[in-house]
Design a protein around this motif. Sequence first.
Motif, mmCIF file in Angstrom:
data_model
loop_
_atom_site.group_PDB
_atom_site.id
_atom_site.type_symbol
_atom_site.label_atom_id
_atom_site.label_comp_id
_atom_site.label_asym_id
_atom_site.label_seq_id
_atom_site.Cartn_x
_atom_site.Cartn_y
_atom_site.Cartn_z
ATOM 1 N N ASP A 233 0.830 -1.209 0.000
ATOM 2 C CA ASP A 233 0.000 0.000 0.000
ATOM 3 C C ASP A 233 0.863 1.258 0.000
ATOM 4 O O ASP A 233 0.501 2.274 -0.604
ATOM 5 C CB ASP A 233 -0.936 0.004 1.219
ATOM 6 C CG ASP A 233 -2.053 -1.026 1.092
ATOM 7 O OD1 ASP A 233 -2.168 -1.633 0.004
ATOM 8 O OD2 ASP A 233 -2.803 -1.228 2.056
ATOM 9 N N ASP A 234 2.001 1.211 0.692
ATOM 10 C CA ASP A 234 2.947 2.338 0.652
ATOM 11 C C ASP A 234 3.409 2.577 -0.788
ATOM 12 O O ASP A 234 3.547 3.727 -1.226
ATOM 13 C CB ASP A 234 4.177 2.044 1.520
ATOM 14 C CG ASP A 234 3.874 2.069 3.008
ATOM 15 O OD1 ASP A 234 2.990 2.834 3.413
ATOM 16 O OD2 ASP A 234 4.525 1.315 3.745
ATOM 17 N N GLN A 235 3.639 1.490 -1.506
ATOM 18 C CA GLN A 235 4.084 1.608 -2.893
ATOM 19 C C GLN A 235 3.019 2.270 -3.766
ATOM 20 O O GLN A 235 3.323 3.148 -4.579
ATOM 21 C CB GLN A 235 4.414 0.209 -3.454
ATOM 22 C CG GLN A 235 4.988 0.207 -4.855
ATOM 23 C CD GLN A 235 6.402 0.747 -4.887
ATOM 24 O OE1 GLN A 235 6.633 1.947 -4.729
ATOM 25 N NE2 GLN A 235 7.367 -0.152 -5.100
ATOM 26 N N LEU B 52 7.051 -5.346 0.426
ATOM 27 C CA LEU B 52 6.398 -4.635 -0.669
ATOM 28 C C LEU B 52 5.411 -5.512 -1.423
ATOM 29 O O LEU B 52 4.600 -5.015 -2.198
ATOM 30 C CB LEU B 52 7.444 -4.074 -1.637
ATOM 31 C CG LEU B 52 8.172 -2.807 -1.181
ATOM 32 C CD1 LEU B 52 9.233 -2.415 -2.194
ATOM 33 C CD2 LEU B 52 7.191 -1.651 -0.973
ATOM 34 N N CYS B 53 5.453 -6.802 -1.174
ATOM 35 C CA CYS B 53 4.573 -7.734 -1.878
ATOM 36 C C CYS B 53 3.255 -7.986 -1.141
ATOM 37 O O CYS B 53 2.392 -8.713 -1.647
ATOM 38 C CB CYS B 53 5.281 -9.071 -2.082
ATOM 39 S SG CYS B 53 5.875 -9.817 -0.542
ATOM 40 N N GLN C 32 3.432 -2.702 -7.993
ATOM 41 C CA GLN C 32 4.783 -3.206 -7.747
ATOM 42 C C GLN C 32 5.428 -3.694 -9.042
ATOM 43 O O GLN C 32 6.599 -3.422 -9.311
ATOM 44 C CB GLN C 32 4.757 -4.331 -6.709
ATOM 45 C CG GLN C 32 6.120 -4.881 -6.340
ATOM 46 C CD GLN C 32 7.047 -3.798 -5.790
ATOM 47 O OE1 GLN C 32 6.614 -2.910 -5.077
ATOM 48 N NE2 GLN C 32 8.322 -3.868 -6.126
ATOM 49 N N HIS C 33 4.640 -4.387 -9.862
ATOM 50 C CA HIS C 33 5.157 -4.840 -11.161
ATOM 51 C C HIS C 33 5.518 -3.643 -12.041
ATOM 52 O O HIS C 33 6.567 -3.639 -12.708
ATOM 53 C CB HIS C 33 4.119 -5.715 -11.865
ATOM 54 C CG HIS C 33 4.554 -6.196 -13.217
ATOM 55 N ND1 HIS C 33 5.509 -7.174 -13.391
ATOM 56 C CD2 HIS C 33 4.161 -5.805 -14.466
ATOM 57 C CE1 HIS C 33 5.697 -7.373 -14.686
ATOM 58 N NE2 HIS C 33 4.897 -6.567 -15.364
ATOM 59 N N LEU C 34 4.642 -2.630 -12.032
ATOM 60 C CA LEU C 34 4.913 -1.418 -12.809
ATOM 61 C C LEU C 34 6.199 -0.754 -12.344
ATOM 62 O O LEU C 34 7.029 -0.330 -13.160
ATOM 63 C CB LEU C 34 3.736 -0.441 -12.672
ATOM 64 C CG LEU C 34 3.929 0.960 -13.265
ATOM 65 C CD1 LEU C 34 4.145 0.870 -14.775
ATOM 66 C CD2 LEU C 34 2.732 1.845 -12.952
ATOM 67 N N ARG D 223 9.433 -0.457 -14.735
ATOM 68 C CA ARG D 223 9.833 0.914 -15.058
ATOM 69 C C ARG D 223 11.263 1.167 -14.616
ATOM 70 O O ARG D 223 12.045 1.825 -15.328
ATOM 71 C CB ARG D 223 8.887 1.899 -14.374
ATOM 72 C CG ARG D 223 8.960 3.335 -14.933
ATOM 73 C CD ARG D 223 8.971 4.355 -13.838
ATOM 74 N NE ARG D 223 10.167 4.258 -13.038
ATOM 75 C CZ ARG D 223 11.301 4.879 -13.321
ATOM 76 N NH1 ARG D 223 11.399 5.642 -14.372
ATOM 77 N NH2 ARG D 223 12.365 4.738 -12.543
ATOM 78 N N ASN D 224 11.640 0.651 -13.440
ATOM 79 C CA ASN D 224 13.000 0.815 -12.953
ATOM 80 C C ASN D 224 14.010 0.126 -13.863
ATOM 81 O O ASN D 224 15.111 0.650 -14.096
ATOM 82 C CB ASN D 224 13.125 0.276 -11.529
ATOM 83 C CG ASN D 224 12.453 1.169 -10.509
ATOM 84 O OD1 ASN D 224 12.127 2.318 -10.796
ATOM 85 N ND2 ASN D 224 12.226 0.652 -9.317
#
Length: 466
Positions: A130-132, A168-169, A222-224, A228-229
């Motif tokens: 959710d933070d992500q 993060l998951c 998270q996948h995005l 993107r990174n």
Amino acid sequence: MKQTILSFIDKHQLIKNGSTVLVGASGGADSMALLHFLYRNQMKWNIHIIAVSVDHQLRGEASREDIVYVDTVCKEWGIPFVWERVNVIKYQKEKGISTELAARELRYQYFEKVMKEYHADYLALGHHGDDQVETMLMSLTRSASTTAFSGIPVRRKFSNGYIIRPLLCVTKAEIHTYCRENEISPRIDETNFDTLYTRNFFRKHVVPLIKQKNSNIHTTIQHLSETRNEDEYFLQEKAKEMVEEVVKFDDKWNSAILEVDAFKKRAHALQRRALHLILNYLYKELPKDLSYVHEEQFLSLLDSKEGNRQLYFPSQLKVERAYEEITFRFYDSGEDTSYHFPLEVPGEVLFPDGSKVLAQFSDVRYNQDTISYGFYENQVSFPLHIRTRKSGDRMSWYGLNGSKKLKDIFIDEKIPLDKRNSWPILVDNNGEIIWLIGLKKGKLKDSQDKGRWIQLNYVQATSRRI
């Protein structure tokens, strides 16, 4: 949840066997769940765990009780615990920064100190899915650059090791469930519910609406973020190669020079990133008023047909094109920053600071204010020009007997000295000052309401960062 986190750690190779892992433990649900998870699974990687915390002294007794709580739990679980008390308010005043940023800087300073002291391999933090989501959404509303739309990294270099974020998951709800199932009673920070803070606003009002459409949004985001990174890393490496090949830096004069044709042959995506690399090299600290408008100005300068043209970036950085070369260099405040542009109707003039004047014919007479001006075309002598001040400049306006020096007007209006030489002035073809933009509107020729109506609007530069 256990298997989700273990798979996530394995996928990103977050923890190596036999390592020392510091765990940021504030007493909240996220950090205590992470501490407990690593504690329960420490034999899997044969790791040594140390809990670390910082008392920011921002919530009085509650802050002190957080430390006591973490200390008590760590003793129960047999985990070493180190902590430090910091004076955020004093540091914030000394640095002239926000309280939030001051707290973060002091916290990470202590984390770095402990990392070195214990020769730790990792600092594990409890940021979750959710933070992500919140971070990515806030980036979307604040920035006009894809480089800033990066999210929270799963792993990044820090001190003598890495910061890792194994949670993060998973979502905040899953973390609370984990705490209940493992009889963990975390501390509650009441400031997390104050929607005056941007993140809390997104947490309470925005993210729940999105979850109604996609309850698995944290996985999507998270996948995005990860893809993107990966893309950004590739582009940044290519941009670095480009800069090495086409940009020459002069360390002595803190300047840079590039050949226009060689620069323009590269893809626009690399041109933008190369510009950012140049600016990061030249500026000791990027100015707050550096915006994507300056990026647009630079790209326009590349395509300009004019042989000589200058741009003025914040903190006295001059970007000057002389035929087929562009030079970046810092100038003295007393250096000439004058300009002179013709203003066509319809048309626009873009100023060095990113602001502009738009001119158009209109069938409607709009209400006028300090940043707009309208008149009939037979009231002025064409063509129109926008320039900076000249010695002896004077102007007259309705209600004033005679005329007044621009210097005196600037003094009356309390305009800073460093802004006066670049202040935009609209004049007609006879040199009569029609508009000291944003300050005074000049006296025009008498009109019988004949001819077309000309509407001028001044548009200030945006403050969004590049």
